[in-house]
Write an enzyme that holds these catalytic residues in place. Structure first.
Site, mmCIF file in Angstrom:
data_model
loop_
_atom_site.group_PDB
_atom_site.id
_atom_site.type_symbol
_atom_site.label_atom_id
_atom_site.label_comp_id
_atom_site.label_asym_id
_atom_site.label_seq_id
_atom_site.Cartn_x
_atom_site.Cartn_y
_atom_site.Cartn_z
ATOM 1 C CG ASP A 181 -11.576 -21.471 27.415
ATOM 2 O OD1 ASP A 181 -11.587 -22.536 26.750
ATOM 3 O OD2 ASP A 181 -12.290 -21.284 28.410
ATOM 4 C CG PHE A 208 -18.329 -20.130 28.689
ATOM 5 C CD1 PHE A 208 -19.313 -20.608 27.834
ATOM 6 C CD2 PHE A 208 -18.222 -20.685 29.951
ATOM 7 C CE1 PHE A 208 -20.156 -21.630 28.226
ATOM 8 C CE2 PHE A 208 -19.074 -21.713 30.345
ATOM 9 C CZ PHE A 208 -20.040 -22.184 29.483
ATOM 10 N NE ARG A 263 -24.149 -22.725 21.370
ATOM 11 C CZ ARG A 263 -23.264 -23.170 22.271
ATOM 12 N NH1 ARG A 263 -22.162 -22.495 22.497
ATOM 13 N NH2 ARG A 263 -23.485 -24.262 22.960
ATOM 14 C CE1 TYR A 277 -18.660 -29.469 28.133
ATOM 15 C CE2 TYR A 277 -17.176 -30.158 29.883
ATOM 16 C CZ TYR A 277 -18.008 -29.203 29.317
ATOM 17 O OH TYR A 277 -18.173 -28.005 29.947
ATOM 18 C CE LYS A 278 -17.986 -26.528 25.736
ATOM 19 N NZ LYS A 278 -17.397 -25.311 26.317
HETATM 20 C C1 LIG Z 1 -17.696 -25.033 27.595
HETATM 21 C C2 LIG Z 1 -16.808 -23.961 28.107
HETATM 22 C C3 LIG Z 1 -16.335 -24.004 29.417
HETATM 23 C C4 LIG Z 1 -16.789 -25.107 30.331
HETATM 24 O O1 LIG Z 1 -16.184 -25.079 31.556
HETATM 25 P P1 LIG Z 1 -16.479 -26.279 32.577
HETATM 26 O O2 LIG Z 1 -15.526 -26.061 33.665
HETATM 27 O O3 LIG Z 1 -16.306 -27.554 31.821
HETATM 28 O O4 LIG Z 1 -17.896 -26.157 32.995
HETATM 29 C C5 LIG Z 1 -15.470 -23.011 29.823
HETATM 30 N N1 LIG Z 1 -15.092 -22.021 28.987
HETATM 31 C C6 LIG Z 1 -15.546 -21.945 27.717
HETATM 32 C C7 LIG Z 1 -15.103 -20.835 26.831
HETATM 33 C C8 LIG Z 1 -16.430 -22.900 27.248
HETATM 34 O O5 LIG Z 1 -16.895 -22.830 26.010
#
Ligand SMILES: *Cc1c(COP(=O)(O)O)cnc(C)c1O
Length: 436
Positions: free
Chosen positions: A202, A133, A395, A227-228
């Site tokens: 992560d 990401f 997705r 939030y996921k």
């Molecule tokens: C959703 C996601 C993030 C989100 O990071 P924020 O700091 O909440 O914007 C980070 N890393 C991964 C792998 C994600 O899927």
């Protein structure tokens, strides 16, 4: 041998037998929506509005500053951390809910680099996947620049080969956000340790989605998103975990007063708290933490029904069903499968690639197909690719708490219609928005 794909009746029968089917009532899903984007923003739990209202009017409005003590605001990051811990294989008092994933990554990557390089300053590399990401890569890039280190980005199949005596930290996302491919955390961690490197995991697409065993895998540090799959609401506090062998070894770089051993002593010098509490920074967002607690409650509602193992079994059944139905009913429209078929390598989402059969070298149409689906109440999302190795992706996330088998059937039926009628080609589906 060919088998006939499941019918809508088959799917309704599966829903009727599903021991998790009633958990859907814990959520406020709009009428007529099939929500396949819980991997990006989880659904509103039915309990959240009243709980947040109570925190606002009762705890803030009436309790005022007393609520830091009387309503338990002060240790909310730890309390929620302890609620989340069993879902990711962390022990008690090893995890806190705080800040964003990006910020928590900065803290743990910085600490991991300090530990890994303490006795091995020649280790100058952070290794990650090119398809990680972007925020993870950007944070690592910044730390690498600041410290004169090197960020090495490789393809998934090159990760193990990249582990050598120059690597300080291997930073990976357990379930890839684009493809839904899941890594073997224990095996990869063991390989990193054998090469003398530490791991930062992560769990943004893992926590609440797949069973995770941080301690069993001997992982070093982990972060993840609220939030996921944890249904904590937009921008919910994220979480951070450090293995107890590391938690107190170094300061994390954002040494704010909430990570102090005695914040209300108001001393001019910083004394880090023992353990994971030092990974807090400043005053915590109580309203957001209250909403996150409601999200965690939705996952614990499955405890009596088999917990994460039952959620995982249903998630795999849903993603298997989606793949089977797409392949049977949407053939000939240029769709491909980006997500691994092997259960051990799959998270809780299915990503489809697309090449437009009418114009193979032209735009994929994936964005417009997703927009047309959203207009029909089937909400997934689109992730842009960058060439043949990483094509455009449609997705679809499958959250077994509120998605059923018939939902999958209807979603694929809408996809089939959007493709076979060419409905996606309408101009209104081909305008791009800020957030995809
Ligand atoms: C959703 C996601 C993030 C989100 O990071 P924020 O700091 O909440 O914007 C980070 N890393 C991964 C792998 C994600 O899927």
């Amino acid at each position: 041998m060919t088998t006939t794909p499941p019918t809508l009746q088959d799917c309704l029968a599966l829903d009727a037998q599903d021991p998790l089917r009633d958990l859907k009532q814990l959520f406020q899903l709009p009428e007529g929506v099939i929500y396949l984007d819980g991997n990006s923003l989880g659904v509103l739990p039915a309990a959240t509005p009243a709980r947040v209202a109570q925190v606002v009017t009762g705890e803030w409005g009436d309790g005022l500053i007393r609520s830091w003590n009387s309503a338990g605001w002060f240790d909310l990051p730890q309390r929620l951390g302890n609620q989340l811990a069993p879902l990711v294989g962390a022990g008690p008092n090893q995890l806190v809910c705080t800040d964003s994933t990006s910020i928590n990554l900065y803290k743990v990557l910085s600490a991991a680099l300090n530990i890994a390089r303490e006795d091995a300053p020649q280790r100058k590399r952070i290794v990650s996947e090119r398809s990680n990401f972007p925020t993870d890569l950007y944070i690592a890039e910044s730390l690498a620049r600041e410290r004169g280190l090197e960020l090495v980005l490789v393809e998934p199949e090159e990760v193990l080969g990249a582990l050598d005596e120059q690597v300080a930290v291997l930073m990976l996302t357990h379930v890839n956000y684009r493809t839904g491919a899941m890594l073997d955390m224990a095996a990869v961690t063991a390989a990193a340790h054998a090469a003398g490197a530490l791991t930062v995991w992560d769990l943004a697409h893992s926590a609440g989605a797949v069973p995770v065993d941080l301690q069993g895998a001997e992982a070093d540090f982990a972060i993840g998103c609220g939030y996921k799959y944890l249904n904590g609401g937009p921008g919910a506090p994220a979480f951070v975990w450090a293995h107890p062998r590391h938690a107190s070894r170094f300061w994390q770089p954002l040494s704010g007063w909430w990570g102090h051993a005695a914040p209300f002593a108001f001393t001019p010098d910083y004394q880090p708290a023992e353990g994971i509490a030092r990974y807090l920074c400043g005053t915590q967002p109580i309203l957001s933490l209250a909403a996150l607690e409601c999200g965690l409650d939705t996952l614990h509602a499955a405890d009596a029904l088999g917990g994460m193992a039952a959620l995982r079994a249903k998630s795999l059944a849903l993603t298997d069903l989606f793949i089977e139905l797409v392949e049977a009913r949407c053939a000939g429209h240029g769709l491909g499968l980006a997500t691994p078929r092997a259960h051990a390598e799959r998270g809780s989402q299915v990503s489809l690639t697309r090449i437009n059969p009418a114009e193979p070298s032209g735009p994929s149409g994936a964005y417009a197909i997703v927009q047309a689906l959203i207009a029909r109440g089937v909400i997934g999302d689109f992730r842009r690719g960058d060439g043949a190795a990483h094509p455009d992706i449609l997705r679809f996330g499958f959250t077994p708490l509120y998605i059923g088998y018939a939902d999958v059937w209807h979603a694929v039926e809408q996809l089939r219609e959007v493709l076979s009628t060419g409905a996606w080609q309408a101009p209104e589906f081909n305008q791009t928005h800020a957030v995809t």
